[in-house]
Scaffold this motif. Structure first.
Motif, short mmCIF file in Angstrom:
data_model
loop_
_atom_site.label_atom_id
_atom_site.label_comp_id
_atom_site.label_asym_id
_atom_site.label_seq_id
_atom_site.Cartn_x
_atom_site.Cartn_y
_atom_site.Cartn_z
N GLU A 1 -10.68 -2.79 8.80
CA GLU A 1 -11.51 -2.98 7.30
C GLU A 1 -12.37 -3.17 7.61
OE1 GLU A 1 -9.13 -2.04 3.65
OE2 GLU A 1 -6.95 -2.30 4.91
N ASP B 1 -7.87 2.64 -6.88
CA ASP B 1 -6.98 2.37 -5.29
C ASP B 1 -8.13 2.28 -5.06
OD1 ASP B 1 -6.08 1.81 -3.07
OD2 ASP B 1 -5.74 3.53 -2.45
N ASP B 2 -7.95 0.02 -4.65
CA ASP B 2 -8.95 -0.93 -4.10
C ASP B 2 -10.01 -0.70 -4.95
OD1 ASP B 2 -9.88 -3.25 -2.70
OD2 ASP B 2 -9.66 -1.88 -1.15
N THR C 1 -10.58 3.94 -0.11
CA THR C 1 -9.15 3.98 -0.33
C THR C 1 -8.40 4.90 1.11
OG1 THR C 1 -9.68 6.47 -1.03
CG2 THR C 1 -10.33 5.31 -3.22
N GLU D 1 0.60 -0.90 0.09
CA GLU D 1 -0.07 -0.10 -0.28
C GLU D 1 0.65 1.49 -0.17
OE1 GLU D 1 -3.96 -1.00 2.38
OE2 GLU D 1 -2.74 -0.83 3.51
N PRO E 1 -14.57 -1.22 0.70
CA PRO E 1 -14.07 -1.44 0.77
C PRO E 1 -13.41 0.46 0.67
CG PRO E 1 -14.55 -1.86 -1.44
CD PRO E 1 -15.91 -1.78 -0.30
#
Length: 589
Positions: free
Chosen positions: A449, A497-498, A456, A416, A454
């Motif tokens: 998380e 991002d993700d 960013t 990350e 999800p």
């Protein structure tokens, strides 16, 4: 012969600076300094916390009037110059090896194995000035001296250039005296007294007798004695009392020659410079300026500057950081080397090839890539396997250092990005701002998380910043990193991002609004803190001390000259060597 070695070890112990905790130089996952322990990028959790990265100028005590090496130390506004204390400063590893190469040749330099450098306040030079040697380091210096001496005896070519008698078929005992006087002068950076020459010659003669009359054995032990001496291992920067104000001490001509040589070309001064210093030709500002200008014209100056920025920007760490093999299989040792080379090549182009505005390092719209880096940046590959100058892709928003993979990868996690680490680098290394560590007991990890929701990295950190105990520092650091979120953990451009669209827009109270590396670079380019920080970094990373309150006026003068001369770093290097900050010290610590 043991009695010949033990007193030398004792000298090293006695000559060491006041005892302090010494850094752990392990190559493991943590880097331990005398002040803090931080997890290396690529090894810790996904949480981020700012660490201690600098210090405010140190108070210097009473404001008594002082004088510098050549002019009054009273600044234009009436403030008095008070330099940092003098004393002993251990040679950094590259200084040691570079000196051995000059004195004894490449084979001897290849055999050299001095202790690792210990960082303090983020700089090896400060650690060299403030931290004492551990006993194991002293043993390592002894072993290194032995290995260097063995290699130098086997190949005497370079040594013979300094002391021709060692190349004779059957050198006599008088050659030991020449070695002590001539090589000793170069190694210890000053002429040796008769009282110093005598014991060195005695060591050589005793060793020769012990070795059955072998000149080579005597030579080996004499070289070992020279290299284990505190006068080789430490820079002596004590100076002489100024006749107007004894609280300020002017470096002696040979001390100044040594400081200039290590600063500009990374090794012990050569015979010509020492001769000039001893002849009084390193006294006036013009004397020093002429010598400094000649020194930066040498190839060694380029290598020394590259070494400085490799440390400052932590480029030397790139070969040891970890990245997820699954996510970033392209991150190989070869790519890590290319990242480091790219940044150093840009610095070389700005400073040496063009003698241009150093701030171009921030906003350059070009860079140097090989095929591997070109692929990472989405650029056409240059011909062949070497590096070529190319224009950056405007649509990616890259500019200068902040758009380069070396910085982006170094200050990111294995899988990350890290807006906090990237922002902290900008604050600490480009703006010279002190970033305090998190308060005791604060949980620096990011919120847990939810796999069904999800987020960013920016969203995670904004949530983290709602914690009042975290918001103070993170509000200073994270916005700078948010603008760099379009660059993944190895520096490749991305828009997601993700699986979520990245929003790189951010705002900092002291800079304004920005949304890319180029936006940020344009704001930083005109920020006077950038200019001041370039100078502070040289004081810290080359002279081995944090800037002090009593030096601020002189540093302001240097900054004004740097600005007036179009921010050319070559000019700054020369004028720093001329300045009182460089040429004077306070009472030895």
């Amino acid at each position: 012969m043991m009695r010949l070695v033990l007193p030398l070890g004792g000298c090293l112990l006695l000559a060491a600076c006041p005892s302090d905790p010494v850094a752990n130089t392990s190559d493991g996952d943590t880097t331990t300094t005398a002040a803090t322990t931080t997890t290396s990028p690529g090894t810790g959790s996904t949480g981020d916390s700012p660490g201690s990265t600098g210090d405010v100028p140190t108070s210097t005590g009473d404001d008594s009037p002082t004088t510098d090496a050549s002019t009054s130390t009273t600044g234009d506004d009436g403030e008095h110059f008070e330099p940092a204390p003098g004393g002993l400063r251990r040679l950094q590893r590259h200084h040691y090896v570079g000196s051995v190469r000059y004195l004894l040749g490449d084979a001897a330099a290849g055999a050299a194995a001095p202790p690792e450098d210990y960082s303090l306040h983020g700089f090896d030079a400060i650690g060299a000035a403030e931290l004492s040697l551990q006993e194991s380091a002293i043993e390592q210096l002894e072993a290194s001296a032995r290995a260097v001496a063995v290699a130098a005896v086997a190949d005497r070519t370079t040594l013979g250039g300094h002391v021709p008698c060692v190349l004779e078929a059957d050198p006599g005992d008088t050659c030991y005296e020449a070695i002590a006087a001539d090589l000793g002068r170069l190694a210890w950076r000053r002429p040796l007294t008769a009282e110093e020459v005598g014991p060195l010659v005695a060591i050589a003669k005793d060793a020769s007798a012990w070795g059955g009359g072998s000149f080579a054995t005597g030579l080996q032990y004499e070289l070992m004695a020279l290299l284990q001496s505190p006068y080789f291992i430490y820079l002596v920067e004590v100076g002489e009392p100024d006749p107007v104000d004894p609280a300020v001490r002017t470096l002696t001509p040979t001390e100044l020659a040594a400081r200039m040589s290590f600063f500009l070309i990374g090794r012990t001064p050569d015979a010509e410079l020492l001769t000039a210093a001893e002849a009084g030709e390193l006294t006036t500002d013009d004397d020093v300026r002429a010598v400094a200008e000649a020194m930066i014209a040498r190839t060694e100056a380029r290598a020394t500057l590259s070494n400085f920025y490799s440390e400052l920007f932590q480029l030397r760490d790139l070969s040891t950081i970890n990245k997820s093999n699954e996510l970033f299989p392209q991150f190989t040792p070869e790519l890590a080397y290319a990242m480091k080379y790219e940044t150093l090549r840009l610095i070389e182009d700005i400073v040496w090839d063009k003698d241009a505005d150093f701030r171009t390092l921030l906003d350059a719209d070009y860079t140097f890539v090989n095929p591997a880096l070109a692929s990472l940046y989405g650029l056409p590959p240059p011909p062949g396997q070497g590096f070529a100058k190319v224009d950056l892709a405007a649509e990616q928003g890259r500019a200068g250092l902040l758009g380069q993979a070396s910085f982006l990868a170094r200050f990111a996690h294995p899988a990350e990005t890290s807006p906090t680490r990237r922002g902290q680098f900008i604050r600490a290394k480009l703006l010279c701002e002190a970033v305090p560590p998190p308060p005791p007991g604060v949980d620096a990890s990011l919120p847990t998380e939810d796999p069904n929701k999800p987020q960013t990295m920016k969203q995670k950190l904004l949530q983290h910043m709602r914690d009042p105990s975290c918001s103070g520092c993170h509000s200073l650091l994270d916005p700078l990193g948010f603008a760099l979120e379009n660059y993944d953990p190895v520096g490749a451009y991305r828009t997601l991002d993700d699986g979520l669209e990245i929003d790189p827009s951010a705002n900092a109270a002291d800079l304004g609004e920005f949304a890319s590396a180029r936006d940020l670079a344009e704001l930083l380019f005109d920020d006077p803190r950038i200019t001041a920080c370039v100078i502070k970094n040289f004081v810290r990373g080359s002279l081995g001390h944090m800037e002090r309150l009593g030096e601020i006026d002189v540093l302001d003068d240097l900054e004004a000259g740097f600005v007036a001369n179009d921010h050319r770093l070559q000019h700054l290097l020369v004028e720093l060597a001329v300045s009182p900050v460089f040429r004077a010290v306070g009472a030895p610590k």
